[in-house]
Design a protein around this motif. Structure first.
Motif, short mmCIF file in Angstrom:
data_model
loop_
_atom_site.label_atom_id
_atom_site.label_comp_id
_atom_site.label_asym_id
_atom_site.label_seq_id
_atom_site.Cartn_x
_atom_site.Cartn_y
_atom_site.Cartn_z
N ASP A 79 0.86 -1.18 0.00
CA ASP A 79 0.00 0.00 0.00
C ASP A 79 0.89 1.23 0.00
OD1 ASP A 79 -1.79 2.12 0.70
OD2 ASP A 79 -3.16 0.65 1.58
N ASP A 80 0.73 2.08 -1.01
CA ASP A 80 1.57 3.26 -1.13
C ASP A 80 1.32 4.29 -0.04
OD1 ASP A 80 2.91 2.34 -3.34
OD2 ASP A 80 1.66 3.38 -4.80
N ARG A 81 0.32 4.09 0.78
CA ARG A 81 0.09 4.99 1.90
C ARG A 81 1.06 4.73 3.05
NH1 ARG A 81 -5.90 3.87 3.55
NH2 ARG A 81 -5.09 1.76 3.19
N LEU A 82 1.73 3.59 3.03
CA LEU A 82 2.65 3.23 4.10
C LEU A 82 3.77 4.26 4.19
CD1 LEU A 82 3.66 1.17 6.24
CD2 LEU A 82 4.91 0.04 4.37
N ARG A 83 4.07 4.68 5.40
CA ARG A 83 5.23 5.53 5.67
C ARG A 83 6.07 4.83 6.72
NH1 ARG A 83 3.51 6.86 1.66
NH2 ARG A 83 2.87 8.93 0.92
N LEU A 84 7.22 4.32 6.29
CA LEU A 84 8.05 3.48 7.14
C LEU A 84 9.26 4.27 7.64
CD1 LEU A 84 8.89 -0.21 6.41
CD2 LEU A 84 10.68 1.34 7.19
N TYR A 85 9.45 4.25 8.96
CA TYR A 85 10.57 4.91 9.62
C TYR A 85 11.49 3.82 10.18
CZ TYR A 85 7.87 9.27 9.46
OH TYR A 85 7.16 10.37 9.05
N LEU A 86 12.75 3.90 9.89
CA LEU A 86 13.73 2.92 10.34
C LEU A 86 14.18 3.25 11.76
CD1 LEU A 86 15.91 2.94 7.09
CD2 LEU A 86 14.09 1.30 7.67
N TYR A 87 14.16 2.27 12.65
CA TYR A 87 14.52 2.48 14.04
C TYR A 87 15.93 1.95 14.27
CZ TYR A 87 13.83 2.43 19.17
OH TYR A 87 13.93 2.64 20.52
N HIS A 88 16.87 2.88 14.45
CA HIS A 88 18.28 2.53 14.63
C HIS A 88 18.63 2.66 16.11
CE1 HIS A 88 22.46 1.98 13.65
NE2 HIS A 88 22.81 3.16 14.14
N ILE A 89 18.81 1.54 16.78
CA ILE A 89 19.17 1.54 18.21
C ILE A 89 20.15 0.40 18.43
CG2 ILE A 89 17.04 0.25 18.76
CD1 ILE A 89 17.11 1.77 21.52
N PRO A 90 21.38 0.55 17.92
CA PRO A 90 22.34 -0.56 17.91
C PRO A 90 22.75 -1.04 19.30
CG PRO A 90 23.40 1.51 17.29
CD PRO A 90 21.93 1.77 17.31
N GLN A 91 22.64 -0.17 20.32
CA GLN A 91 23.01 -0.61 21.66
C GLN A 91 22.05 -1.68 22.18
OE1 GLN A 91 21.96 2.36 20.67
NE2 GLN A 91 21.11 3.61 22.33
N MET A 92 20.86 -1.77 21.60
CA MET A 92 19.90 -2.79 21.99
C MET A 92 19.87 -3.94 20.98
SD MET A 92 18.63 -1.69 24.84
CE MET A 92 17.08 -2.54 25.12
N THR A 93 19.87 -3.61 19.70
CA THR A 93 19.71 -4.63 18.67
C THR A 93 21.03 -5.30 18.26
OG1 THR A 93 19.99 -3.04 16.85
CG2 THR A 93 17.74 -3.38 17.70
N ARG A 94 22.14 -4.57 18.45
CA ARG A 94 23.45 -5.00 17.93
C ARG A 94 23.40 -5.17 16.41
NH1 ARG A 94 24.20 -3.44 22.38
NH2 ARG A 94 25.36 -4.47 24.06
N VAL A 95 22.55 -4.38 15.78
CA VAL A 95 22.42 -4.38 14.32
C VAL A 95 22.64 -2.96 13.83
CG1 VAL A 95 20.87 -4.74 12.36
CG2 VAL A 95 20.81 -6.31 14.32
N ASP A 96 23.50 -2.81 12.82
CA ASP A 96 23.81 -1.49 12.28
C ASP A 96 23.00 -1.24 11.02
OD1 ASP A 96 25.16 0.99 11.93
OD2 ASP A 96 26.42 0.03 10.41
N LEU A 97 22.21 -0.16 11.04
CA LEU A 97 21.54 0.29 9.83
C LEU A 97 22.44 1.36 9.19
CD1 LEU A 97 17.84 0.59 11.07
CD2 LEU A 97 18.94 -1.32 9.90
N GLY A 98 23.36 0.90 8.37
CA GLY A 98 24.34 1.79 7.79
C GLY A 98 23.75 2.70 6.72
N LEU A 99 24.46 3.76 6.42
CA LEU A 99 23.97 4.72 5.42
C LEU A 99 23.81 4.09 4.03
CD1 LEU A 99 24.60 6.68 7.77
CD2 LEU A 99 25.27 8.35 6.04
N PRO A 100 24.70 3.19 3.59
CA PRO A 100 24.46 2.55 2.28
C PRO A 100 23.14 1.78 2.24
CG PRO A 100 26.74 2.27 2.92
CD PRO A 100 26.04 2.83 4.12
N LEU A 101 22.79 1.10 3.34
CA LEU A 101 21.52 0.37 3.38
C LEU A 101 20.34 1.35 3.35
CD1 LEU A 101 19.73 -2.13 3.84
CD2 LEU A 101 20.13 -1.85 6.30
N ILE A 102 20.44 2.42 4.12
CA ILE A 102 19.36 3.42 4.13
C ILE A 102 19.18 4.01 2.74
CG2 ILE A 102 18.69 5.69 5.03
CD1 ILE A 102 19.99 4.86 7.68
N SER A 103 20.28 4.34 2.08
CA SER A 103 20.21 4.89 0.72
C SER A 103 19.54 3.91 -0.24
CB SER A 103 21.62 5.23 0.24
OG SER A 103 21.60 5.73 -1.08
#
Length: 308
Positions: free
Chosen positions: A139-163
């Protein structure tokens, strides 16, 4: 994706609280108290509310509990366009279900954690996860915001991935909450992605984020610092730089007095003191309430008169 006319939801800006979830004596979400708190925060100056995030104990709530609480919140009269619910889960299908429900409720978007259990999956795996969410919601109405909290997830949402996600889903992947505390990263996000909504995960970086071109902050301690945070935002918007800096310094000091303690138990203790409602002290395991010494230290060190 199926293209549909927008439902009237607008992009969020400004000061958002990462909202606490009050629990009853059986440790179930208290819908009435939850709605009352959300209305209180809006009245205290919050531009919006991010429910079911880290502060809201979302990962201790089932999908059905989150869905029921969101429905009750909207039914209570909280404007859905001011809500940014957390919909992230390690399970793809749960994230899709929660994101679709947020969309259908008319919220401003969905704040989505990366799947955090498996480590070292790389950008391709993370991209596939977010892409599947977008495609399955369809659905094109979806607006998705990425939640970057590496101290909890231990997962990096790097800038290349965001781009890559922005390029693949323009107008759908629209923003981020960055709780890394990394000033340079937040400034770079604002500079590299000028049409991307960047929110700092702490009000200590509110003024700096606004000056860099970001939208504001989504913060746990805004549950109790909302009035002062709103004043920082308004002073910046009015071009009153000296006033904004003075207010930001006060806000940063207030935050520091709170974050010296475990965030969720401390905030719930403060809410119990501010409202006189001891139900605020209820917290789901594995989290625990503050002990008596820490509670006394907290109340002694935090100026209650400046809160909310």
């Amino acid at each position: 994706m199926e293209s549909k006319e927008r439902s009237g939801a607008v992009g969020l800006k400004g000061v958002l609280a990462a909202v606490l979830t009050p629990m009853d004596e059986d440790l179930n979400p208290d819908h009435q108290a939850f709605a009352a708190h959300c209305h209180r925060l809006l009245a205290a100056g919050c531009h919006g509310l991010s429910v079911f995030g880290t502060t809201g104990e979302a990962n201790s709530l089932s999908v059905d509990e989150r869905l029921a609480a969101l429905e009750a919140l909207v039914e209570s009269g909280v404007p859905p366009e001011k809500l940014l619910p957390g919909t992230g889960s390690c399970a793809l299908t749960d994230t899709v279900r929660l994101s679709r429900a947020a969309l259908e409720a008319g919220t401003a978007g969905a704040l989505v954690l990366p799947p955090f259990y498996y480590k070292g999956v790389g950008d391709d795996g993370l991209f596939r996860f977010f892409a599947e969410v977008v495609e399955r919601v369809d659905d094109d109405r979806l607006r998705l915001y990425l939640y970057h909290i590496p101290q909890m997830t231990r997962v990096d949402l790097g800038l290349p991935l965001i781009s890559r996600l922005i390029d693949a889903y323009p107008g759908v992947v629209v923003g981020t909450k960055d709780s890394s505390g990394d000033r340079a990263r937040i400034t770079t996000l604002c500079r590299e992605f000028p049409d991307f909504s960047v929110f700092a995960g702490t009000e200590t970086l509110l003024l700096e984020t606004l000056r860099s071109g970001g939208e504001g902050c989504i913060s746990a301690t805004v549950n109790v610092t909302s009035r002062l945070a709103r004043r920082v935002h308004e002073a910046h918007a009015a071009g009153k730089d000296d006033e904004a800096e003075d207010l930001q310094e006060r806000l940063t000091q207030l935050r520091a007095s709170i974050e010296a303690y475990p965030a969720i138990p401390a905030l719930k203790q403060l809410m119990a003191r501010l409202t006189g409602d001891e139900e605020w002290l209820n917290i789901r395991p594995p989290l625990s309430s503050l002990d008596e010494k820490r509670t006394n230290d907290l109340i002694s060190n935090v100026p209650l008169a400046e809160l909310l």
